[in-house]
Design a protein around this motif. Structure first.
Motif, short mmCIF file in Angstrom:
data_model
loop_
_atom_site.label_atom_id
_atom_site.label_comp_id
_atom_site.label_asym_id
_atom_site.label_seq_id
_atom_site.Cartn_x
_atom_site.Cartn_y
_atom_site.Cartn_z
N ILE A 46 0.84 -1.20 0.00
CA ILE A 46 0.00 0.00 0.00
C ILE A 46 0.87 1.25 0.00
CG2 ILE A 46 -1.71 1.31 1.34
CD1 ILE A 46 -2.85 -1.41 2.22
N VAL A 47 1.89 1.28 0.85
CA VAL A 47 2.84 2.40 0.89
C VAL A 47 4.17 1.87 0.37
CG1 VAL A 47 4.08 4.02 2.38
CG2 VAL A 47 1.69 3.47 2.87
N ALA A 48 4.57 2.34 -0.81
CA ALA A 48 5.78 1.81 -1.46
C ALA A 48 7.07 2.23 -0.76
CB ALA A 48 5.82 2.26 -2.93
N GLN A 49 7.06 3.36 -0.05
CA GLN A 49 8.29 3.81 0.63
C GLN A 49 8.82 2.70 1.51
OE1 GLN A 49 7.79 7.24 3.19
NE2 GLN A 49 9.98 7.45 3.49
N LEU A 50 10.12 2.43 1.40
CA LEU A 50 10.72 1.36 2.21
C LEU A 50 10.51 1.65 3.69
CD1 LEU A 50 12.38 -1.22 2.44
CD2 LEU A 50 14.45 0.19 2.32
N HIS A 51 9.87 0.71 4.34
CA HIS A 51 9.66 0.79 5.78
C HIS A 51 9.54 -0.63 6.31
CE1 HIS A 51 5.60 0.64 4.06
NE2 HIS A 51 5.14 0.24 5.24
N ILE A 52 9.99 -0.80 7.55
CA ILE A 52 10.00 -2.12 8.17
C ILE A 52 9.16 -2.05 9.45
CG2 ILE A 52 11.43 -3.92 9.22
CD1 ILE A 52 13.05 -1.51 6.86
N HIS A 53 8.24 -3.00 9.58
CA HIS A 53 7.37 -3.08 10.75
C HIS A 53 8.02 -4.00 11.78
CE1 HIS A 53 3.93 -1.30 8.60
NE2 HIS A 53 4.41 -1.94 7.55
N VAL A 54 8.01 -3.58 13.04
CA VAL A 54 8.48 -4.41 14.15
C VAL A 54 7.34 -4.41 15.16
CG1 VAL A 54 10.27 -4.74 15.90
CG2 VAL A 54 10.86 -3.66 13.70
N ILE A 55 6.69 -5.57 15.28
CA ILE A 55 5.45 -5.65 16.05
C ILE A 55 5.59 -6.69 17.15
CG2 ILE A 55 2.95 -5.98 15.92
CD1 ILE A 55 3.32 -5.63 12.81
N ALA A 56 5.28 -6.30 18.38
CA ALA A 56 5.27 -7.23 19.51
C ALA A 56 3.88 -7.86 19.57
CB ALA A 56 5.60 -6.51 20.81
N ARG A 57 3.83 -9.17 19.42
CA ARG A 57 2.56 -9.88 19.43
C ARG A 57 2.44 -10.73 20.69
NH1 ARG A 57 0.20 -10.88 14.57
NH2 ARG A 57 -1.58 -11.25 15.92
N HIS A 58 1.22 -10.99 21.10
CA HIS A 58 1.00 -11.93 22.20
C HIS A 58 -0.22 -12.77 21.87
CE1 HIS A 58 -2.29 -9.67 24.25
NE2 HIS A 58 -1.68 -8.64 23.73
N ASP A 59 -0.26 -13.94 22.45
CA ASP A 59 -1.29 -14.90 22.06
C ASP A 59 -2.69 -14.55 22.53
OD1 ASP A 59 -0.98 -15.50 24.74
OD2 ASP A 59 -0.23 -17.53 24.40
N GLN A 60 -2.85 -13.38 23.13
CA GLN A 60 -4.17 -12.89 23.51
C GLN A 60 -4.52 -11.61 22.77
OE1 GLN A 60 -6.16 -14.75 25.70
NE2 GLN A 60 -4.48 -16.18 25.38
N ASP A 61 -3.65 -11.15 21.83
CA ASP A 61 -3.98 -9.91 21.12
C ASP A 61 -5.14 -10.14 20.15
OD1 ASP A 61 -2.99 -10.41 18.40
OD2 ASP A 61 -0.97 -9.89 19.06
N ALA A 62 -5.75 -9.06 19.74
CA ALA A 62 -6.99 -9.12 18.96
C ALA A 62 -6.86 -9.88 17.64
CB ALA A 62 -7.46 -7.69 18.68
N ALA A 63 -5.70 -9.88 17.03
CA ALA A 63 -5.54 -10.52 15.72
C ALA A 63 -4.87 -11.89 15.78
CB ALA A 63 -4.71 -9.60 14.82
N TRP A 64 -4.42 -12.31 16.94
CA TRP A 64 -3.66 -13.56 17.07
C TRP A 64 -4.48 -14.74 16.58
CZ3 TRP A 64 1.31 -14.32 18.38
CH2 TRP A 64 1.71 -15.63 18.64
N PRO A 65 -3.92 -15.66 15.85
CA PRO A 65 -2.55 -15.76 15.39
C PRO A 65 -2.34 -15.16 13.99
CG PRO A 65 -3.63 -17.83 14.92
CD PRO A 65 -4.65 -16.92 15.57
N GLY A 66 -3.36 -14.50 13.46
CA GLY A 66 -3.28 -13.92 12.12
C GLY A 66 -2.46 -12.65 12.09
#
Length: 144
Positions: A97-117
């Motif tokens: 969606i945004v072509a500018q080079l950017h890197i996502h660093v996301i802390a996930r946990h097994d109770q977050d809203a999107a887990w495990p997706g």
């Protein structure tokens, strides 16, 4: 002069609108994604016109690796500040969606809203309260 207007980096307006500037590492600007559901940083290499990791020089790749290590520690600290345990770190470079080079660093946990997706496209972002934002930003800025 604001870093947003330097020849080295022009932040895509979508990234700027959805994140909060934290500071600079050796290669990248660090931004906090404004979504309180997930402790989430975005790294932007401070060079204009980049869209792919392969456009970085060998030296820049080394700096990016170092910045990723720092970002990993920062996002873990953000998760602590938000009382969120970390089960897994997700690091991704998409750019569909945004072509500018950017890197996502996301802390996930097994109770977050999107887990495990994936977090992308999952519901609507929940922006930080003023108190949450102030606490997380202050903590992260102090660590950079």
């Amino acid at each position: 002069m604001s870093l947003l207007n330097t020849p080295e980096l022009n932040v895509d307006p979508r990234i700027e609108a959805s994140s909060i500037l934290i500071g600079d590492l050796s290669l990248c600007q660090v931004r906090l994604q404004n979504d309180a559901r997930f402790p989430w940083l975005v790294l932007l290499p401070k060079r204009a016109g980049l869209t792919e990791l392969t456009e970085l020089s060998e030296a820049e790749h080394a700096n990016l690796r170092n910045d990723l290590l720092v970002a990993e520690a920062l996002v873990r600290r953000a998760a602590e500040e938000l009382n969120r345990p970390v089960t897994k770190l997700n690091i991704a470079n998409l750019g569909n969606i945004v072509a500018q080079l950017h890197i996502h660093v996301i802390a996930r946990h097994d109770q977050d809203a999107a887990w495990p997706g994936p977090v992308w496209g999952f519901g609507a972002a929940e922006t930080f309260t003023s108190a949450q934002q102030d606490a997380v930003v202050e903590t992260l800025k102090a660590l950079i």
